[in-house]
Design a protein around this motif. Structure first.
Motif, short mmCIF file in Angstrom:
data_model
loop_
_atom_site.label_atom_id
_atom_site.label_comp_id
_atom_site.label_asym_id
_atom_site.label_seq_id
_atom_site.Cartn_x
_atom_site.Cartn_y
_atom_site.Cartn_z
N THR A 214 0.85 -1.19 0.00
CA THR A 214 0.00 0.00 0.00
C THR A 214 0.89 1.23 0.00
O THR A 214 2.06 1.18 0.37
N THR A 215 0.30 2.34 -0.42
CA THR A 215 0.93 3.63 -0.23
C THR A 215 -0.13 4.61 0.23
O THR A 215 -1.30 4.24 0.36
N ARG A 218 -4.27 7.37 -3.22
CA ARG A 218 -4.61 6.65 -4.46
C ARG A 218 -3.79 7.17 -5.65
O ARG A 218 -3.28 6.41 -6.45
N TYR A 220 -0.86 8.72 -5.59
CA TYR A 220 0.55 8.35 -5.46
C TYR A 220 0.77 6.90 -5.88
O TYR A 220 1.79 6.57 -6.51
N ALA A 221 -0.19 6.03 -5.60
CA ALA A 221 -0.10 4.62 -6.04
C ALA A 221 -0.04 4.54 -7.56
O ALA A 221 0.65 3.67 -8.13
N GLY A 246 -3.81 2.36 -2.78
CA GLY A 246 -3.50 3.63 -2.12
C GLY A 246 -4.59 3.98 -1.12
O GLY A 246 -5.77 4.01 -1.46
N CYS A 383 1.28 11.74 0.49
CA CYS A 383 -0.05 12.03 1.07
C CYS A 383 -0.15 13.50 1.41
O CYS A 383 -0.95 14.23 0.86
#
Length: 479
Positions: A214-215, A218, A220-221, A246, A383
């Motif tokens: 995960t990051t 959304r 950034y993913a 994300g 984020c």
């Protein structure tokens, strides 16, 4: 009840260098306590304050095989705010005055920590279904879980989640040193495992071996699957796209609450901000030596002063900005060139620009409460926390559409009267200036619309409860 273990290198309130600590400290508190038992393990750094050290209980100690040597592992524990914390003790590794130092020392330190975090579990009789690892410092946990901890009943079926808080930091050092520090077989140092561009890469190991990745937003993913944002791992991120998601970080709505904040001059809510927010502005102007004027648009910046945060854009057009009817207040420390840049503009435009080149939690709260707008033109932002705080305080964010900024700030639409802030797309100084001047136009000429933007911003929900629900879905899908 599902058992979850968070493994991280930092966690508030014990140790913090950045947003990672906020996430690890806040998120466990928001899970449904009837369904999830979340515990946290971090290093027992020597510099953790005595206030916490005195509350820690010694559990036990043992020696752990680490490559060719045997290392001491002490276990301390304490309970705080309903969460059980373990601290891994080893004076050799954790005696410094800060959590990170030289990278070659850190790769050995966090190899030890990753192995110890798994080794203590049978000793403390805690058998999690899922181990949630955070950033490169814990990248070896999923690797070890599939390697030397794979055999034997206790660890059987344990799954791992790897969260990337910032892909820029990966834990890279030469293969020979890392192999010596980790005790991993040389078969792990190939291009489909830990090797990347001739070196060993801890974060890559975590991404390859974790069951889910995960990051922290959304967008950034999606971005890290491209060469522009992928930090040379974009190919791997595309390969793992099916296991990648994300989830936007939350904000601690108890710590950041303008209606109850004890650090600001005048508390206010979405109902009272029209008349009460301005009282904070006048006090801040007075405190920082700005011209006291409740009508002028006050723009805030609270940030680490680094290249990532887009300050070269501000440098490019600051003279133009200062011709406008605005005041700017900056709080933060970082790269010398940006510290000096803001000092210069504060000297050049006295009464319009205030440069606070230090960090103070109290001043940060005052700036969020006092300002009309908040400027955040980041190059990239996994984020971002500042825009979430400014939304909460009705301080309208002006951001670049990247990462978590794009996911949390809805651009103002004057035709539909929607949106919670202003944004611009390209990393371009005059595009940023255009967004700022558009915001100025709304602030001065359409004040009712501006107040409605601020009101919508204050009513947006980016509390941890929302994020925790998404992590619960992820855990349920894994377990």
């Amino acid at each position: 009840m599902k058992k979850i273990l968070f493994v991280a290198s930092e966690c508030v309130p014990f140790v913090k260098t950045g947003g990672l600590a906020d996430v690890v400290g806040a998120l466990p508190k928001y899970f449904d306590k009837d369904k999830y038992e979340v515990r946290v393990v971090i290093p027992n750094y020597k510099f953790i304050s005595s206030e916490w050290k005195e509350r820690m209980q010694f559990v036990t100690s043992f020696y752990m095989d680490m490559a060719w040597r045997s290392q001491y592992v002490g276990i301390m524990e304490l309970e705080h705010a309903g969460i059980h914390y373990y601290f891994i003790d080893n004076e050799y590794y954790f005696a410094g005055d800060k959590p990170y130092g030289y990278i070659h020392e850190d790769v050995e330190k966090f190899a030890f920590f990753s192995r110890a975090a798994l080794s203590i579990l049978p000793v403390v009789d805690y058998q999690p279904e899922i181990i949630h690892c955070h950033d490169w410092q814990t990248g070896l946990v999923p690797v070890y879980l599939k390697d030397s901890f794979h055999e034997g009943g206790f660890y059987a079926g344990m799954k791992s989640v790897m969260t990337i808080h910032n892909l820029k930091f990966q834990g890279v050092w030469n293969i020979k040193t890392v192999q010596d520090a980790t005790g991993l077989d040389m078969s792990y140092f190939t291009s489909d495992k830990l090797e990347a561009f001739g070196d060993a890469n801890y974060l890559k190991g975590g991404i390859v071996y974790a069951d889910r990745v995960t990051t922290v937003s959304r967008t950034y993913a999606e971005e890290i699957q491209t060469p522009s944002f992928g930090e040379h791992l974009d190919g791997l991120m595309r390969a793992r796209a099916g296991a990648l998601s994300g989830i936007v970080n939350g904000l601690d709505y108890e710590e950041w609450d303008p209606s109850a904040d004890s650090l600001i001059w005048k508390n206010y809510s979405a109902k009272t901000f029209r008349k009460d927010k301005v009282k904070n502005k006048l006090e801040l102007q007075k405190e920082l030596g700005l011209a006291q004027d409740k009508k002028v648009m006050l723009v805030g910046i609270v940030s680490r002063l680094t290249e990532q945060k887009g300050f070269d854009l501000i440098d490019c057009v600051m003279d133009e900005i200062c011709q406008d009817a605005v005041q700017i207040v900056v709080l933060g420390t970082g790269e010398e060139r940006y510290e000096n840049m803001f000092r210069h503009f504060a000297w050049k435009y006295g009464g319009k620009v205030a440069a606070c080149i230090y960090y103070s939690e109290e001043t940060a709260h005052k700036i969020y409460a006092a300002c009309d707008a908040f400027l955040m033109p980041s190059q990239f932002e996994p984020c971002g926390l500042s825009q979430l705080i400014s939304l909460r305080y009705g301080t309208v964010p002006i951001v670049r559409e990247t990462g978590g900024l794009r996911d949390t700030v809805e651009p103002y639409n004057e035709f539909e009267e929607t949106g919670t802030g202003f944004s611009f797309l390209n990393y371009n100084a005059h595009e940023m200036l255009g967004a700022l001047r558009y915001a100025e136009g709304i602030y001065y000429d359409r004040r009712r619309s501006w107040n409605l933007i601020a009101e919508r911003a204050m009513e947006a929900d980016f509390s941890w409860k929302h994020s925790a629900g998404q992590y619960e879905e992820l855990y349920d899908g894994l377990a």
